[in-house]
Design an enzyme around this catalytic site. Sequence first.
Site, PDB file in Angstrom:
ATOM      1  N   GLY A  33      44.925  33.488  31.196  1.00 54.33           N
ATOM      2  CA  GLY A  33      44.294  31.767  31.800  1.00 54.33           C
ATOM      3  C   GLY A  33      43.251  31.125  30.550  1.00 54.33           C
ATOM      4  O   GLY A  33      42.374  32.066  30.001  1.00 54.33           O
ATOM      5  N   LEU A  34      43.099  29.544  30.800  1.00 54.45           N
ATOM      6  CA  LEU A  34      42.088  29.442  29.558  1.00 54.45           C
ATOM      7  C   LEU A  34      40.258  29.956  30.103  1.00 54.45           C
ATOM      8  O   LEU A  34      40.073  30.349  31.477  1.00 54.45           O
ATOM      9  CB  LEU A  34      41.722  27.964  30.263  1.00 54.45           C
ATOM     10  CG  LEU A  34      42.906  27.160  29.505  1.00 54.45           C
ATOM     11  CD1 LEU A  34      42.940  25.308  30.612  1.00 54.45           C
ATOM     12  CD2 LEU A  34      42.834  26.849  28.584  1.00 54.45           C
ATOM     13  N   SER A  35      39.470  29.703  29.522  1.00 56.19           N
ATOM     14  CA  SER A  35      37.849  30.041  29.866  1.00 56.19           C
ATOM     15  C   SER A  35      37.272  29.481  30.687  1.00 56.19           C
ATOM     16  O   SER A  35      37.599  27.857  30.468  1.00 56.19           O
ATOM     17  CB  SER A  35      37.160  30.052  28.801  1.00 56.19           C
ATOM     18  OG  SER A  35      36.081  30.004  28.855  1.00 56.19           O
ATOM     19  N   GLY A  36      37.175  30.180  32.492  1.00 59.51           N
ATOM     20  CA  GLY A  36      36.875  29.063  33.411  1.00 59.51           C
ATOM     21  C   GLY A  36      38.129  29.204  34.442  1.00 59.51           C
ATOM     22  O   GLY A  36      37.976  28.242  35.786  1.00 59.51           O
ATOM     23  N   GLY A  38      39.039  31.215  36.041  1.00 61.53           N
ATOM     24  CA  GLY A  38      39.265  32.269  37.696  1.00 61.53           C
ATOM     25  C   GLY A  38      39.984  33.323  37.369  1.00 61.53           C
ATOM     26  O   GLY A  38      39.800  33.763  38.460  1.00 61.53           O
ATOM     27  N   LYS A  39      40.235  34.139  35.904  1.00 60.45           N
ATOM     28  CA  LYS A  39      40.745  35.200  35.873  1.00 60.45           C
ATOM     29  C   LYS A  39      39.355  36.097  36.512  1.00 60.45           C
ATOM     30  O   LYS A  39      39.904  37.022  36.981  1.00 60.45           O
ATOM     31  CB  LYS A  39      40.578  35.766  34.465  1.00 60.45           C
ATOM     32  CG  LYS A  39      41.722  34.183  34.195  1.00 60.45           C
ATOM     33  CD  LYS A  39      42.200  35.176  32.452  1.00 60.45           C
ATOM     34  CE  LYS A  39      41.077  35.162  31.130  1.00 60.45           C
ATOM     35  NZ  LYS A  39      40.503  33.423  31.537  1.00 60.45           N
ATOM     36  N   SER A  40      38.573  36.323  35.657  1.00 61.42           N
ATOM     37  CA  SER A  40      37.894  37.306  36.152  1.00 61.42           C
ATOM     38  C   SER A  40      37.702  37.646  38.503  1.00 61.42           C
ATOM     39  O   SER A  40      37.350  38.355  38.518  1.00 61.42           O
ATOM     40  CB  SER A  40      36.290  37.436  35.467  1.00 61.42           C
ATOM     41  OG  SER A  40      36.807  37.536  34.553  1.00 61.42           O
ATOM     42  N   SER A 107      43.674  35.526  26.309  1.00 62.33           N
ATOM     43  CA  SER A 107      44.937  36.484  25.840  1.00 62.33           C
ATOM     44  C   SER A 107      46.103  35.132  25.097  1.00 62.33           C
ATOM     45  O   SER A 107      46.929  34.976  26.466  1.00 62.33           O
ATOM     46  CB  SER A 107      45.765  37.790  26.103  1.00 62.33           C
ATOM     47  OG  SER A 107      45.705  37.272  27.658  1.00 62.33           O
TER      48      SER A 107
END
Length: 201
Positions: A33-36, A38-40, A107
């Site tokens: 997903g995009l930066s920001g 919420g992946k982490s 990615s």
Amino acid sequence: MAENIYPIFDKMLQRNDREALLKQRGIMIWFTGLSGSGKSTLAIALERELYRRGILCRILDGDNIRSGINNNLGFSEADRTENIRRIAEVSKLFVDCGIVTIAAFISPTHAIRKMAADIIGWEDFLEVYVSTPIEECERRDVKGLYAKARRGEIKEFTGISSPFEAPDDAFVSIDTTRQPLEESVRILLEAIEPKIRMQRV
């Protein structure tokens, strides 16, 4: 019959031995997903909940990869590809140990995620697309990376000056603007936990 040039592998414990010891199946949960987006945040919350349920996990993200095994890589297209390739190779080792491995990386292309899945093994690769809209990702951006990218201060920034190719058939898609964190984790657990426990002994 071809000669086995890696005879040591025949003497090592096998994956099913380690999975039997841990009483869980090793899988790869790959957040994209995009930066920001919420992946982490999702990865950390998922790891904690799986741990609470007695499942051994390991998170791989930019902080523990870029500061160590990939500290010699930059952000060119070639380096980004090599970054994911190394992550996938490390992940494959964890999965082979029966560990539920969680990756949280942008990615951004189909090709780079396919490379990761090819290395790890498609039967073990669960892709989670964090589909949070770019407007929300920009609103959350405390580091101001999107603003810098829009001013041209950061080149090839995913979503602004470099494309993000959304997965066509992700195992799970989560839009973090549509439900709170707890609900997102519940959705992930319902989908993922049977994959971990299906071969418990």
